[in-house]
Design a protein around this motif. Structure first.
Motif, mmCIF file in Angstrom:
data_model
loop_
_atom_site.group_PDB
_atom_site.id
_atom_site.type_symbol
_atom_site.label_atom_id
_atom_site.label_comp_id
_atom_site.label_asym_id
_atom_site.label_seq_id
_atom_site.Cartn_x
_atom_site.Cartn_y
_atom_site.Cartn_z
ATOM 1 N N HIS A 111 -36.972 3.897 1.808
ATOM 2 C CA HIS A 111 -35.708 3.197 1.596
ATOM 3 C C HIS A 111 -35.347 2.301 2.781
ATOM 4 O O HIS A 111 -34.389 1.524 2.700
ATOM 5 C CB HIS A 111 -34.581 4.195 1.334
ATOM 6 C CG HIS A 111 -34.662 4.846 -0.009
ATOM 7 N ND1 HIS A 111 -33.769 5.821 -0.421
ATOM 8 C CD2 HIS A 111 -35.523 4.677 -1.042
ATOM 9 C CE1 HIS A 111 -34.082 6.217 -1.647
ATOM 10 N NE2 HIS A 111 -35.130 5.540 -2.048
ATOM 11 N N GLU A 112 -36.061 2.465 3.885
ATOM 12 C CA GLU A 112 -35.957 1.628 5.077
ATOM 13 C C GLU A 112 -34.510 1.409 5.526
ATOM 14 O O GLU A 112 -33.903 2.295 6.099
ATOM 15 C CB GLU A 112 -36.730 0.317 4.866
ATOM 16 C CG GLU A 112 -38.220 0.581 4.606
ATOM 17 C CD GLU A 112 -39.053 -0.663 4.578
ATOM 18 O OE1 GLU A 112 -38.839 -1.550 5.423
ATOM 19 O OE2 GLU A 112 -39.938 -0.758 3.688
ATOM 20 N N ARG A 113 -33.906 0.244 5.264
ATOM 21 C CA ARG A 113 -32.556 -0.015 5.778
ATOM 22 C C ARG A 113 -31.525 0.966 5.230
ATOM 23 O O ARG A 113 -30.610 1.383 5.936
ATOM 24 C CB ARG A 113 -32.133 -1.453 5.458
ATOM 25 C CG ARG A 113 -32.795 -2.495 6.352
ATOM 26 C CD ARG A 113 -32.283 -3.876 6.078
ATOM 27 N NE ARG A 113 -32.661 -4.347 4.745
ATOM 28 C CZ ARG A 113 -32.311 -5.522 4.230
ATOM 29 N NH1 ARG A 113 -31.538 -6.345 4.932
ATOM 30 N NH2 ARG A 113 -32.709 -5.879 3.025
ATOM 31 N N ARG A 114 -31.696 1.353 3.952
ATOM 32 C CA ARG A 114 -30.786 2.358 3.393
ATOM 33 C C ARG A 114 -30.973 3.699 4.086
ATOM 34 O O ARG A 114 -30.021 4.467 4.259
ATOM 35 C CB ARG A 114 -31.024 2.509 1.884
ATOM 36 C CG ARG A 114 -30.348 1.424 1.038
ATOM 37 C CD ARG A 114 -30.517 1.725 -0.425
ATOM 38 N NE ARG A 114 -31.906 1.556 -0.850
ATOM 39 C CZ ARG A 114 -32.462 2.163 -1.891
ATOM 40 N NH1 ARG A 114 -31.749 3.020 -2.616
ATOM 41 N NH2 ARG A 114 -33.710 1.944 -2.222
ATOM 42 N N ALA A 115 -32.224 3.999 4.471
ATOM 43 C CA ALA A 115 -32.494 5.247 5.188
ATOM 44 C C ALA A 115 -31.816 5.250 6.553
ATOM 45 O O ALA A 115 -31.289 6.282 6.987
ATOM 46 C CB ALA A 115 -33.996 5.455 5.340
ATOM 47 N N VAL A 116 -31.805 4.109 7.231
ATOM 48 C CA VAL A 116 -31.118 4.007 8.523
ATOM 49 C C VAL A 116 -29.629 4.273 8.333
ATOM 50 O O VAL A 116 -29.014 5.040 9.095
ATOM 51 C CB VAL A 116 -31.348 2.620 9.155
ATOM 52 C CG1 VAL A 116 -30.471 2.438 10.396
ATOM 53 C CG2 VAL A 116 -32.820 2.434 9.520
ATOM 54 N N HIS A 117 -29.047 3.644 7.328
ATOM 55 C CA HIS A 117 -27.627 3.875 7.026
ATOM 56 C C HIS A 117 -27.375 5.344 6.714
ATOM 57 O O HIS A 117 -26.372 5.933 7.144
ATOM 58 C CB HIS A 117 -27.202 3.007 5.846
ATOM 59 C CG HIS A 117 -25.801 3.281 5.366
ATOM 60 N ND1 HIS A 117 -24.678 2.829 6.021
ATOM 61 C CD2 HIS A 117 -25.355 3.997 4.294
ATOM 62 C CE1 HIS A 117 -23.603 3.232 5.378
ATOM 63 N NE2 HIS A 117 -23.983 3.949 4.331
ATOM 64 N N ARG A 118 -28.303 5.939 5.974
ATOM 65 C CA ARG A 118 -28.148 7.340 5.577
ATOM 66 C C ARG A 118 -28.220 8.271 6.796
ATOM 67 O O ARG A 118 -27.479 9.254 6.869
ATOM 68 C CB ARG A 118 -29.249 7.687 4.577
ATOM 69 C CG ARG A 118 -29.219 9.120 4.060
ATOM 70 C CD ARG A 118 -28.053 9.365 3.148
ATOM 71 N NE ARG A 118 -28.278 10.572 2.350
ATOM 72 C CZ ARG A 118 -27.312 11.308 1.842
ATOM 73 N NH1 ARG A 118 -26.043 10.967 2.030
ATOM 74 N NH2 ARG A 118 -27.586 12.374 1.126
ATOM 75 N N VAL A 119 -29.085 7.958 7.760
ATOM 76 C CA VAL A 119 -29.140 8.744 8.996
ATOM 77 C C VAL A 119 -27.772 8.743 9.664
ATOM 78 O O VAL A 119 -27.239 9.801 10.030
ATOM 79 C CB VAL A 119 -30.218 8.198 9.960
ATOM 80 C CG1 VAL A 119 -30.038 8.785 11.359
ATOM 81 C CG2 VAL A 119 -31.606 8.506 9.439
#
Length: 297
Positions: A111-119
């Motif tokens: 998910h890349e950028r969404r994964a960063v937001h999720r972190v």
């Protein structure tokens, strides 16, 4: 907004901290794995049908053993085409049972950028104390630089990242291993990550068969790398790992079971038979984990 997790564990009173336990089903019945994997994992670990680990049952088990437990699931919706059990539900369970449970988050790296937001969201709004990755299950090479922003976010949050390494019981015995590729879990790939993110605490989960020598070398070489001893009964630990526990890795190895796949009593009895230096035993069971979790320096 959901209640944010805060430590309620009396770390002076608990006998140990298990840094590796799985919550396999949430309060809505959603399971961590698809039906084929659920059945295969049950057979591989010789568990009864439908014996899935829930957050409250896990808490009760660990409370009986006066042991704290790091709990997590794995977000592998891209790699396995299956939506995981709810991480929010897992964290809510850890909040209810914060005297024994410590929640880790998980993100789908694809998910890349969404994964960063999720972190950021899971740390800021939910209070998770680390992140769990399973490169083989999530089908990604952890040293691919497209995933580096995720590690930057975790390092910025000041929490550890725990990566599965070595072979896996997931998919074992199935045709093609259920599309799960072992090479993604070679710990050498994480040597790159550890070198490129010296402020990120990395835990290499499990004795990393067939790459145990590389795993030991990486943990001995990189100050920010640790090894958890979960997933194997200690009586099956490779001899070079047993030797390293009492020597060069005495401050770098962590107690972990892989519960519910390995039970607490079995792991402890088999570990006691290894003849580990008595001065190292309390480091393995608790003190090393408290440094990894940032509870103590």
């Amino acid at each position: 907004m959901a209640e944010k997790y805060e430590y309620g564990v009396d770390f002076d009173a608990v006998a140990a901290v298990d840094v590796h336990t799985h919550v396999e089903v949430d309060g809505h019945g959603r399971r961590a794995y698809d039906d084929v994997l659920v059945d295969a994992v049950g057979k591989y670990f010789k568990r009864g049908p439908g014996a899935l680990s829930s957050v409250d049952a896990l808490a009760d088990e660990y409370r009986r053993h006066n042991t704290a437990a790091v709990v997590f699931t794995i977000d592998a919706r891209t790699g396995m085409r299956h939506e995981p059990n709810s991480i929010e539900d897992l964290i809510a369970g850890a909040v209810r049972n914060n005297d024994v449970l410590i929640p880790f988050g998980s993100v789908d790296p694809w998910h890349e950028r969404r994964a960063v937001h999720r972190v950021h969201e899971l740390v800021r709004d939910y209070g998770v104390k680390g992140f769990k990755f399973h490169p083989s299950f999530q089908a990604f090479e952890p040293n691919d630089r497209r995933f580096y922003p995720i590690y930057e976010a975790i390092a910025e949050a000041g929490v550890p990242a725990l990566f599965h390494t070595g072979q896996t019981g997931l998919g074992a015995g199935l045709p093609g291993g259920h599309r799960i590729k072992l090479r993604y879990s070679d710990p050498v790939l994480l040597d790159d990550v550890a070198a490129d993110f010296p402020d990120l605490t990395i835990v290499l989960a499990h004795p990393a068969v067939p790459w145990v020598d590389a795993q030991i070398a990486i943990a001995a070489h990189k100050a920010n790398v640790y090894i958890d001893l979960s997933g194997w009964s200690p009586k099956y630990f490779p001899p070079q790992l047993v030797s390293a526990i009492s020597r060069q890795l005495r401050t770098k190895v962590l107690f972990g079971t892989d519960y519910p796949y390995i039970q607490l009593d079995r792991w402890r009895s088999d570990f006691e038979a290894l003849g580990v230096d008595p001065e190292v035993v309390p480091l393995v069971y608790k003190e090393n984990a408290l440094r990894v979790l940032g509870v103590r320096s």
